[in-house]
Design a protein around this motif. Structure first.
Motif, PDB file in Angstrom:
ATOM      1  N   THR A  15     -83.383  67.777  23.379  1.00  0.00           N
ATOM      2  CA  THR A  15     -82.319  67.198  22.555  1.00  0.00           C
ATOM      3  C   THR A  15     -81.113  66.865  23.421  1.00  0.00           C
ATOM      4  OG1 THR A  15     -83.106  68.445  20.635  1.00  0.00           O
ATOM      5  CG2 THR A  15     -80.860  67.563  20.533  1.00  0.00           C
ATOM      6  N   LYS A  50     -83.323  78.868  22.279  1.00  0.00           N
ATOM      7  CA  LYS A  50     -84.369  77.862  22.456  1.00  0.00           C
ATOM      8  C   LYS A  50     -84.146  76.649  21.563  1.00  0.00           C
ATOM      9  CE  LYS A  50     -87.722  81.394  23.571  1.00  0.00           C
ATOM     10  NZ  LYS A  50     -88.853  82.172  23.111  1.00  0.00           N
ATOM     11  N   GLU A  51     -83.606  76.895  20.383  1.00  0.00           N
ATOM     12  CA  GLU A  51     -83.409  75.846  19.383  1.00  0.00           C
ATOM     13  C   GLU A  51     -81.926  75.687  19.057  1.00  0.00           C
ATOM     14  OE1 GLU A  51     -85.925  74.084  17.574  1.00  0.00           O
ATOM     15  OE2 GLU A  51     -87.345  74.950  18.995  1.00  0.00           O
ATOM     16  N   ASP A  90     -79.916  75.758  16.278  1.00  0.00           N
ATOM     17  CA  ASP A  90     -80.256  76.275  14.951  1.00  0.00           C
ATOM     18  C   ASP A  90     -79.138  77.104  14.327  1.00  0.00           C
ATOM     19  OD1 ASP A  90     -80.323  78.490  16.585  1.00  0.00           O
ATOM     20  OD2 ASP A  90     -82.366  79.085  16.078  1.00  0.00           O
ATOM     21  N   SER A 150     -76.681  78.321  19.246  1.00  0.00           N
ATOM     22  CA  SER A 150     -78.091  78.675  19.088  1.00  0.00           C
ATOM     23  C   SER A 150     -78.234  80.172  18.844  1.00  0.00           C
ATOM     24  CB  SER A 150     -78.869  78.290  20.358  1.00  0.00           C
ATOM     25  OG  SER A 150     -80.205  78.729  20.269  1.00  0.00           O
ATOM     26  N   GLU A 191     -80.648  69.462  14.831  1.00  0.00           N
ATOM     27  CA  GLU A 191     -81.477  70.641  15.033  1.00  0.00           C
ATOM     28  C   GLU A 191     -82.639  70.253  15.919  1.00  0.00           C
ATOM     29  OE1 GLU A 191     -82.473  73.022  11.607  1.00  0.00           O
ATOM     30  OE2 GLU A 191     -80.751  72.235  10.518  1.00  0.00           O
ATOM     31  N   GLY A 192     -83.218  71.235  16.586  1.00  0.00           N
ATOM     32  CA  GLY A 192     -84.375  70.980  17.423  1.00  0.00           C
ATOM     33  C   GLY A 192     -84.305  71.749  18.719  1.00  0.00           C
ATOM     34  N   PRO A 193     -85.303  71.545  19.582  1.00  0.00           N
ATOM     35  CA  PRO A 193     -85.331  72.248  20.862  1.00  0.00           C
ATOM     36  C   PRO A 193     -84.150  71.816  21.732  1.00  0.00           C
ATOM     37  CG  PRO A 193     -87.060  70.591  20.773  1.00  0.00           C
ATOM     38  CD  PRO A 193     -86.435  70.645  19.413  1.00  0.00           C
ATOM     39  N   ILE A 194     -83.516  72.778  22.366  1.00  0.00           N
ATOM     40  CA  ILE A 194     -82.266  72.505  23.093  1.00  0.00           C
ATOM     41  C   ILE A 194     -82.444  71.483  24.206  1.00  0.00           C
ATOM     42  CG2 ILE A 194     -80.511  73.506  24.615  1.00  0.00           C
ATOM     43  CD1 ILE A 194     -80.790  76.103  22.974  1.00  0.00           C
TER      44      ILE A 194
END
Length: 109
Positions: free
Chosen positions: A101, A11-12, A14, A7, A95-98
């Protein structure tokens, strides 16, 4: 169970595996994902055309994440993914909010 996350912002999910200079380590249990550690690693993608498969870097990353059940990133090449799995880590690309997910991923593992 411990899951490593690539990350940029914490937060994501990504970040591309090869660009990660750190992995955030989360303890995932039930409906909770708690940040418990951060592992700094040498970046896998160095753009060195003479050494496209840097096995020593993959081994070092796998060693840094040895206690983790899985690793999650936004992208990873096929060769490094196969090598990380051979070294014992389940690899997931998403992908997405940690936290949400990881909670969902934890239900599958």
């Amino acid at each position: 169970m411990l899951i490593a996350v690539a990350s940029k912002d914490g937060k994501e999910i990504d970040q591309h595996f090869g660009h990660a200079e750190r992995f955030l380590i989360y303890d995932v249990a039930g409906n909770e994902a708690k940040l418990v550690d951060e592992k700094k690693v040498e970046r896998y993608c160095s753009m060195d055309q003479d050494h496209p498969m840097r096995a020593h870097l993959l081994s070092a990353i796998a060693e840094a994440l040895v206690d983790c059940r899985a690793m999650v990133c936004a992208q990873i090449g096929q060769a490094p993914q196969m090598e990380m799995e051979r070294l014992g880590l389940d690899v997931f690309v998403t992908e997405g909010p940690i936290k949400p997910t990881l909670v969902e991923l934890g239900k599958m593992l």
